[in-house]
Write an enzyme that holds these catalytic residues in place. Structure first.
Site, PDB file in Angstrom:
ATOM      1  N   ARG A  73       0.443   3.567  -3.263  1.00 56.88           N
ATOM      2  CA  ARG A  73      -0.211   4.858  -3.031  1.00 56.88           C
ATOM      3  C   ARG A  73       0.621   5.978  -3.641  1.00 56.88           C
ATOM      4  NH1 ARG A  73       0.023   4.878   1.976  1.00 56.88           N
ATOM      5  NH2 ARG A  73      -1.951   3.832   2.376  1.00 56.88           N
ATOM      6  N   SER A 120       0.836  -1.205   0.000  1.00 56.00           N
ATOM      7  CA  SER A 120       0.000   0.000   0.000  1.00 56.00           C
ATOM      8  C   SER A 120       0.872   1.256   0.000  1.00 56.00           C
ATOM      9  CB  SER A 120      -0.936  -0.003   1.203  1.00 56.00           C
ATOM     10  OG  SER A 120      -0.203   0.144   2.397  1.00 56.00           O
ATOM     11  N   ASN A 131      -0.522   7.958  -7.144  1.00 56.12           N
ATOM     12  CA  ASN A 131      -0.774   9.399  -7.143  1.00 56.12           C
ATOM     13  C   ASN A 131       0.102  10.136  -8.137  1.00 56.12           C
ATOM     14  OD1 ASN A 131      -2.645  10.775  -5.056  1.00 56.12           O
ATOM     15  ND2 ASN A 131      -1.908   8.933  -4.051  1.00 56.12           N
TER      16      ASN A 131
END
Lengths: 258, 157
Positions: free
Chosen positions: A198, A194, A202
């Site tokens: 992440r 994660s 992004n």
């Protein structure tokens, strides 16, 4: 500008070109030279800035460089003290490094998407992807390092048996051992994945949108890229901050004995 | 988008960066921060102490001032008392002097009065004698009529 160069391949070609790293080697032993180069360069920039601040560090009236460095140090230290209650020589410097390095990686996203590839093509480099955080290797390298640290500290603080007990007997007690183990393993493995995804997601998305905006006619581009860039200033800082805070939280969880 | 050896290179770079930060960047900067914090704390404590000292000194000064005021008022009252005394004394002295003067003046007046009376008596005697002479038409022999003369003069005195 670069749109014309790739006119033959169309918009898809342009996008693919921008998202292809400068690579070397085959198979697993491929190296993304641009990622390695730019992240090392930015790391060097970070080290150089803080080193020059540390060399001139004084308890008296601080200079401009020192003030800025101290501001970051205090900011990171506050974050560490908020969530981590043990004593550790590593966590605060680690958090500082992560925050600054990731921020600098992300910051590369704010440069116009065509400027570095253009400079590269003038120097005979065909592909150049300057934002290291749009490379899964970079984000995973960091999150896997953090993962190793989590494992290391879990075993160091709780002992190998203590850590194994935590994996097997929590949260539902010894009767549901396999279930516990599965749950815990997923939980642990989810942490680095994660973290890495992440940040990557992004920044990759952000970069992609910049590339898409660059495909539009020039008179529309500023209207879109300007607000997106401003929004991105928030995103790049936020992502660096999230990566740092989650690292601190995971490591403090590794330090806590149940 | 594939995971490859770049990962390993990035991990090495990351490890080096963390090691360097841990060894050469964090400690001096953090120490200088701590030291400054300590210095500021000390400075604040010193300032507080200074303020306390000042309050103490002010209190002391107030006490001294009060004492001085009391002393001065005491001195003033003493001086006033003394002045009153002096005034009283001089008043007394003046009174006495006045009385003395009055007494001596009275004595002088008495004396002068006596004298005047004496001379007046003699004049009256002489006048009476001359009047008697004229009345008798003869001279009164002072030697012969000594008794009468002294009797008259005694009567007139």
């Amino acid at each position: 500008m670069a749109t014309e160069v790739h006119a033959a391949e169309g918009a898809t070609g342009y996008i693919i070109h921008h998202l292809t790293p400068l690579h070397f080697g085959e198979g697993f032993w491929t190296l993304h030279l641009d990622t390695l180069f730019f992240s090392a360069l930015l790391g060097g920039l970070f080290i150089w800035f803080f080193k020059s601040a540390a060399e001139k560090a004084t308890a008296g009236v601080p200079g401009l460089v020192q003030s800025f460095a101290e501001m970051l140090i205090e900011f990171v230290d506050t974050q560490v003290k908020d969530s981590f209650h043990g004593r550790s020589q590593l966590i605060a410097p680690l958090a500082l490094t992560i925050f600054c390095w990731v921020f600098l990686w992300n910051f590369m996203d704010l440069f116009p998407v065509d400027i570095f590839p253009l400079i590269g093509s003038l120097m005979g480099i065909d592909y150049l992807r300057v934002v290291p955080s749009t490379d899964l290797n970079a984000t995973f390298a960091m999150s896997i390092s953090v993962f190793f640290l989590i494992i290391f500290y879990s075993i160091k603080i709780k002992g190998a048996w203590g850590f194994a007990k935590e994996l097997m007997f929590q949260p539902f007690g010894p009767w549901l051992l396999p279930f516990n183990l599965l749950l815990k393993l997923v939980e642990e493995i989810a942490k680095p994945i994660s973290l890495a995804l992440r940040l990557f997601g992004n920044l990759y998305a952000g970069e992609l949108i910049f590339i898409l905006i660059a495909l539009l006619p020039w008179y529309i581009q500023p209207v879109l890229s300007f607000p997106w860039a401003i929004f991105h200033i928030l995103i790049i800082t936020l992502q660096a901050f999230i990566f740092m805070v989650l690292t601190i939280v995971y490591l403090s969880m590794a330090h806590e004995d149940h | 988008m594939s995971i490859n050896a770049t990962l390993i290179g990035q991990m090495i770079t990351f490890a080096l960066l963390v090691w360097f930060t841990m060894k050469y960047i964090w400690p001096p900067l953090f120490d200088s921060l701590e030291e400054r914090r300590k210095k500021i704390a000390e400075g604040l404590a010193a300032a507080e102490k200074g303020q306390e000292d000042m309050i103490l000194a002010e209190k002391k000064a107030k006490g001294v001032l009060k004492e001085a005021k009391e002393q001065s008022s005491e001195i003033v009252s003493l001086a006033q008392k003394r002045a009153n005394e002096i005034v009283e004394e001089s008043k007394e002295l003046a009174k006495k002097e006045g009385e003395r003067l009055l007494v001596s003046a009275k004595a002088q007046i008495e004396q002068e009065m006596q004298q005047a009376r004496e001379s007046l008596r003699q004049e009256v005697v002489a006048l009476a004698l001359s009047a008697a002479e004229q009345i008798l038409g003869a001279e009164i022999d002072h030697g012969k009529h000594q008794d009468i003369l002294s009797k008259v003069s005694n009567q007139l005195g």
